[in-house]
Write an enzyme that holds these catalytic residues in place. Structure first.
Site, short mmCIF file in Angstrom:
data_model
loop_
_atom_site.label_atom_id
_atom_site.label_comp_id
_atom_site.label_asym_id
_atom_site.label_seq_id
_atom_site.Cartn_x
_atom_site.Cartn_y
_atom_site.Cartn_z
N LYS A 213 0.79 -1.21 -0.13
CA LYS A 213 -0.04 -0.17 -0.01
C LYS A 213 0.85 1.31 -0.19
CE LYS A 213 -3.97 1.67 2.88
NZ LYS A 213 -3.39 2.12 4.12
N SER B 1 6.78 9.17 12.19
CA SER B 1 5.81 8.94 11.47
C SER B 1 6.22 9.14 10.00
CB SER B 1 4.54 10.15 11.78
OG SER B 1 3.82 10.25 10.61
N ASP C 174 1.11 -1.05 12.33
CA ASP C 174 -0.21 -1.45 11.52
C ASP C 174 -0.50 -2.75 12.07
OD1 ASP C 174 -0.75 0.94 10.54
OD2 ASP C 174 0.30 0.55 8.59
N LYS D 105 -5.25 6.28 14.26
CA LYS D 105 -5.56 5.54 13.24
C LYS D 105 -6.98 5.47 12.76
CE LYS D 105 -1.26 4.19 12.51
NZ LYS D 105 -0.54 4.46 11.30
#
Length: 423
Positions: free
Chosen positions: A21, A164, A312, A339
């Protein structure tokens, strides 16, 4: 759509998971601001990545999609003003990275998204981009919808308060439009797909530990990008094959970039049997086949610099921890709160419904390994990672588990349930 899952006796087979992704998003965006044609193979056809294509098309980029192949006709750094508000759907990557590109344009653009996007913090991107000279107007509290007014940008030194990759990538994209070099310092290394892709497209990037320096003035040239399988999608099969008895599953052509392989390190540390074969490098990214066999797990403590490497995957690690011997502690994971859902809260509450001894903490969770779950009706919160983690829990639970709003997996893995049915 609700979906039901029952306990599995074994999982055996060889599968592939969809394209990564993060890499799919970046290939379209960087290809759009490069010169010449970028060809992308094995592009992820999830809703988030389609949102990126649609936004770039609205900015005047010619993009052709045939199956999982994408052809991007780059426009160079400067795009066309969009006639409409850009809707990023559910995609945090799209909105945050696009803000970096739009900060250096010669026009203003308004960005919006779904309800989940409107709750996610944008201040973390607005602050460094504003320091570079961008003008951004957002809803009170720095939430979307927001308008980016393109401006002349200056290079900055920015010390990031949290690791991040989205924030880092947004600053890196803006740095292409700056008058001088930009240096970003991270507290821990986050995924480095943007750095690797910048280099392959011809941008000048220097990485020194947790410092990344980008230099403007280098032409980006369109490339051929072969997208490897997404390790975040592979994670559900890694955990399922570890837990379900008598299992052996091989996942082909998976991205094993060291900034992303925290899931492999953690499951191995817990006692998992995971072997990487056919290791190679494609477009600066490490790729391998991953074979996983059933194993007995033990509880461990997870925190610190490991967290950005598996952020994740924490919900599915929580499922693994239920079936590990002893206690698993996950800490330093406050980022989960912002999230698609508050993942600390959502995975804890849903696994509790299934009988897990799991407790929410300020920055993570504590899981007592009981080795038992019972089927129940659980909620996905329209969060693809929660839905997929609960599916793995359902494979191990006594009785039947019903997952509500299970179609949210389309965000990152439209064929998720179908792939499991093949095993």
């Amino acid at each position: 759509m609700d979906i039901e899952v029952k306990k599995k006796r074994f999982l055996k087979g060889v599968i592939s998971v969809p394209g990564d992704k993060s890499i799919s998003h970046r290939a379209v965006m960087i290809g759009s601001i490069a010169e010449g044609i970028t060809e992308i193979e094995n592009f992820l056809l999830g809703e988030d990545c389609i949102s990126t294509i649609n936004c770039m098309k609205n900015l005047g980029v010619d993009i052709e999609l045939k199956g999982t192949n994408v052809k991007v006709q780059g426009k160079g750094l400067y795009l066309n003003k969009s006639e409409k508000i850009l809707d990023v759907g559910n995609s945090g990557t799209t909105i945050r990275l696009l803000m970096g590109i739009l900060a250096g344009q010669k026009f203003e653009t308004t960005l919006t998204g779904d309800d989940s996007i409107k709750r996610r913090p944008m201040g973390r991107v607005i602050t460094p981009l504003s320091m570079m000279g961008a003008k951004i107007e957002a809803r009170e509290g720095n939430f979307a919808p927001l308008t980016v007014f393109g401006n002349k940008l200056k290079g900055i030194y920015y010390k990031m308060p949290i690791a991040s990759a989205q924030v880092k990538s947004s600053i890196m994209l803006a740095s292409l439009y700056a008058d001088d070099k930009t240096t970003i310092e991270e507290p821990y290394p986050s995924r480095n797909h943007t750095e690797l892709m910048f280099s392959s497209f011809g941008a000048k990037v220097e990485v020194n530990g947790t410092k990344i320096t980008c230099y403007p003035g280098y032409k980006l040239q369109g490339q051929k990008v072969i997208v490897p399988g997404d390790i975040s999608s592979a994670a559900y099969f890694i955990v399922a094959a570890t837990l379900v008895p008598n299992s052996e599953v091989t996942i082909k052509n998976v991205n094993v970039n060291p900034t992303r392989t925290g899931i492999i390190d953690v499951i191995k540390e817990m006692g998992g049997d995971i072997v990487l074969t056919n290791e190679r490098t494609i477009n600066n990214e490490k790729v391998a086949d991953i074979t996983v066999k059933t194993s007995r797990l033990k509880g461990i403590e997870i925190g610190g610099s490991l967290i950005p490497r598996l952020i994740d995957e924490i919900p599915v690690i929580a499922v693994a921890a239920v079936f590990a011997e002893g206690k698993t502690v996950i800490k330093d994971a406050e980022e989960l709160k912002v999230k698609e859902s508050n993942r600390i809260n959502t995975i804890t509450s849903e696994l509790k419904k299934m009988g897990a001894k799991i407790f929410e903490t300020e920055d993570g969770m504590i899981i007592e390994g009981t080795g038992f779950l019972k089927g129940n009706t659980v909620e996905s919160y329209n969060d693809h990672r929660i839905a997929m983690s609960l599916w793995v829990a359902g494979l191990m639970a006594e009785g039947e588990t019903k997952i509500k709003n299970a179609e949210c997996v389309n965000i990152s893995y439209p064929d998720f349930y179908k792939t499991f049915d093949m095993l």
